[in-house]
Structures are given as C-alpha cells and as structure tokens.
Design a protein around this motif. Structure first.
Motif, PDB file in Angstrom:
ATOM      1  N   PHE A  11      50.630  35.828  34.990  1.00 12.34           N
ATOM      2  CA  PHE A  11      50.737  34.478  35.540  1.00 12.34           C
ATOM      3  C   PHE A  11      51.762  33.661  34.751  1.00 12.34           C
ATOM      4  CE2 PHE A  11      48.690  30.085  35.197  1.00 12.34           C
ATOM      5  CZ  PHE A  11      49.411  29.575  36.275  1.00 12.34           C
TER       6      PHE A  11
ATOM      7  N   SER B 197      45.574  36.438  42.279  1.00 12.12           N
ATOM      8  CA  SER B 197      46.557  35.358  42.419  1.00 12.12           C
ATOM      9  C   SER B 197      45.982  34.104  43.054  1.00 12.12           C
ATOM     10  CB  SER B 197      47.743  35.857  43.251  1.00 12.12           C
ATOM     11  OG  SER B 197      47.320  36.262  44.548  1.00 12.12           O
TER      12      SER B 197
ATOM     13  N   SER C 181      51.461  37.823  47.852  1.00 15.38           N
ATOM     14  CA  SER C 181      50.146  38.457  47.706  1.00 15.38           C
ATOM     15  C   SER C 181      49.700  39.089  49.014  1.00 15.38           C
ATOM     16  CB  SER C 181      49.115  37.423  47.244  1.00 15.38           C
ATOM     17  OG  SER C 181      49.460  36.889  45.975  1.00 15.38           O
TER      18      SER C 181
ATOM     19  N   TRP D  42      54.017  32.611  46.204  1.00 17.69           N
ATOM     20  CA  TRP D  42      53.143  33.590  45.557  1.00 17.69           C
ATOM     21  C   TRP D  42      52.053  34.056  46.528  1.00 17.69           C
ATOM     22  CZ3 TRP D  42      50.082  32.584  40.366  1.00 17.69           C
ATOM     23  CH2 TRP D  42      49.660  33.824  39.838  1.00 17.69           C
TER      24      TRP D  42
END
Length: 377
Positions: A181, A229, A209, A205
């Motif tokens: 992260f 995530s 994902s 993001w």
C-alpha cells in the motif's frame, strides 16, 4: 480548495482617457476541490487500533491456536470461540484505519518525509519482535519450528514473503500488505496529494483490483492485492470525508468497497472457521460495524472523545500485534502441560503482552525511532 482564475486588465490602464476598455470576464473555475476543515487529534483512532489488535489476540488465543493446547482451541474455549473466531477481522479493521491514517499523515509532505515516517514507524518495534520471538522459540521447547539464522536475518528486512522465506511469526504477512500500500501511495505522494487525485487513485486502484481479481498468482496481482485493496480504499475515502466533508461520491466509494470486499473476506473465514462458528452473516455484520465506526469518525461524530489514556492505548497496538502470537502459543504449550488452567494462561499472557508492549514502546520504539529519524532526515 476552489481557485478562481483572474485576469489583470492592463488594456484599460494603458488606454487614453477617452477610450473605455472592457475588462475580460473571469475564467470559470477548474474542478474546484472542497475546502478543507481544521481538525484536531483523533484520540478515538488510538482506541480503535487497540481494539482491532485485541480482536486478533482473542482469535489467536482462543480460536486458532490448536498446537498450543495439544487439541483444537475451540474445544478448550467452546463458548468464547463462537465469537472470537471472527476476531481475524481485526486485520481488515487495521487496513481501513491504515488507509485513513496514511492519507492523513502524508498530506502536504514530500516523498522523503513520507518514506522516513514509514521506516521509523515500522522497523524499530519490528526488529525487536523478530529477535524476541526468535529467542523465545529457542529457549522454550514447543511445537513451533525454529528458523535458521539466515532466515531470521532475512526477516529483519520485512520482505521475507516476496523473497520466499518463512516468517519468524505468522502475523508478519500483514506488514507486507502495508508495504505494498505504501509503495502504491508513494506515487501519489510524489505527485502531490489533492482531493481530486486521491479520488482518482481510489477509483484506479479499485478498477485494477477488479481486473486482476480472477488472475493467477503473479507480480501484478501481488502489487494490486485485490483481496485487501478495498479496505485501504475505503480508509482513504473516509479520510477525504473527514478532511473536506462527506458527499455522495465518497459514500459511493465506501459503499462499493464494502460490497466488493465481502467475497474474499467470507472465503477467508471459510478456511479459518471451526464447528462452533459456521455462520457467515457475522462476518458481514462485523465488517458493517467497522465501516460504521469509521463513518462516525469521518463525519466528526466521535471527535469529542478525548480520553487521555487513548494515545497510550494506541502506542501499545503495534508491539502487541507483533509479539503476541507465537510467543503466546509457546507459553500456553509450556505451562498447560504443567497443569495451569487455560483461562489463567490466556488472561495472564494477555496482560503480560500489554505490559511488554508498553516497555517496547518506551524503551525501544521511542528512542530508536528518534535516532533513525534524525539520521535519515
């Protein structure tokens, strides 16, 4: 923050008095950001961090640690384990809090300061935990396998997972998730944090994902980590609510993250469950409570909680998390074989871990972090 582009009317000042020059109209504002609000220290976050750590401790001590008791832990604690089996969700709680806190602490800081802050925050207590756990496993004979010295040295990097080395303690896997992260977020820190950029980062993001969710193991999936995530994304969206004010877009990001996180989280529970805790709905309920608490923080409803002991509670969290699992199991296995009652062991060990965590914070983490910060800065 909103910025209006204004033009200077030089034509009028340079024209003869008999000539009237019309001033150009101001240009329209370009994608204004919400105005930030001034906020004080969030004491309640410290308390929630300790609560998340104790959830994990309860899970490891009363629901998971089979070898420590020479039989399944749920047989030793049949009633408590019905609830503590869901304590593994404390890790997901940590990830949401991390998304919030990292976004908050990195705002307005250069990349170097972000890097230094993460090093001095993570490594001092971690180095101590690696060495303390190694020594404990060497001194107390038990079920846990002792690692060779070179594997212990590799563990000191905190990168044992991508290097294919076994961890000194199983809980360290979450640290590699945090590092990934930080690596992704560092790109945004380098560019500069703004409301629009953080929102775009969350959406990008999330899209990544979704694209790699069904992909096999590989570098891209490892970096994107679609199973975790959504919690970091929700944490960042909660911070934007807290810093700027809630809006429909941010609530949409949080709601989508909550729904998208359920499949992997419930699937993880199916691997960790025991006969006394087979229901799946409490997983969803606990996650809903976690997101609800963060929503209360993001909307300022818990800003009035300012108990003086909460920062101390927060300081215990990281050392407690790092130290409790394998050391605790070795203690249980050693003393339960000598007739000590399980509840006495769990209570005394948990209390001892809290005391040890405070000592690590005061005697190891604080001075070593200060030294590293001065040297790295």
């Amino acid at each position: 923050m909103s910025n209006l582009v204004q033009s200077a009317d030089r034509t009028a000042s340079q024209a003869p008095p008999s000539v009237t020059a019309a001033a150009p109209s101001p240009a329209p504002p370009a994608s204004p950001s919400p105005a930030p609000r001034k906020r004080g220290r969030l004491y309640v976050l410290d308390g929630l961090r300790l609560g998340a750590a104790l959830m994990v401790v309860a899970y490891h001590y009363t629901a998971l640690g089979s070898a420590a008791w020479n039989r399944p832990a749920w047989e030793v604690f049949p009633e408590v384990s019905r609830f503590s089996s869901y304590g593994y969700l404390g890790v997901q709680f940590f990830f949401v809090i991390s998304g919030f806190v990292i976004c908050m602490s990195a705002w307005g800081r250069p990349l170097k300061a972000f890097f230094v802050s993460r090093v001095v925050r993570l490594y001092p207590a971690y180095w101590f935990a690696v060495l303390a756990t190694t020594v404990t496993l060497a001194l107390i004979p038990g079920e846990r396998e002792r690692l060779p010295g070179y594997d212990v040295l590799t563990n000191l990097t905190m990168l044992q997972e991508p290097l294919g080395v076994r961890p000194v303690d199983a809980v360290y896997w979450t640290l590699f998730a945090e590092i990934r992260f930080y690596l992704l977020f560092a790109v945004l820190v380098r560019i500069g944090l703004t409301y629009q950029r953080v929102v775009l980062f969350c959406c990008a993001w999330g899209a990544a994902s979704l694209l790699v969710a069904e992909a096999g193991p590989g570098p891209l999936r490892m970096l994107v980590m679609p199973e975790h995530s959504w919690f970091f994304i929700a944490g960042m969206a909660f911070y934007l609510m807290y810093r700027f004010r809630p809006n429909l877009l941010l609530f949409g990001i949080v709601g989508f993250s909550f729904c998208a996180s359920l499949a992997a989280t419930v699937e993880n529970f199916e691997h960790l469950t025991h006969p006394g805790a087979q229901a799946r709905w409490p997983v969803i309920a606990v996650l809903a409570v976690i997101f609800g608490l963060m929503a209360l923080i993001a909307t300022g409803k818990l800003s009035g909680v300012q108990w003086r002991w909460l920062p101390v509670a927060g300081a215990l969290t990281y050392p407690l998390y790092l130290l409790h699992e394998f050391i605790g199991w070795e203690i249980f296995g050693h003393f339960s074989a000598r007739g000590v009652q399980p509840w006495v062991l769990v209570g005394a060990t948990t209390a001892g871990m809290l005391v040890l965590s405070y000592l690590v914070y005061r005697l190891v983490e604080t001075p070593l972090s200060g030294y590293l910060k001065r040297r790295l800065s």
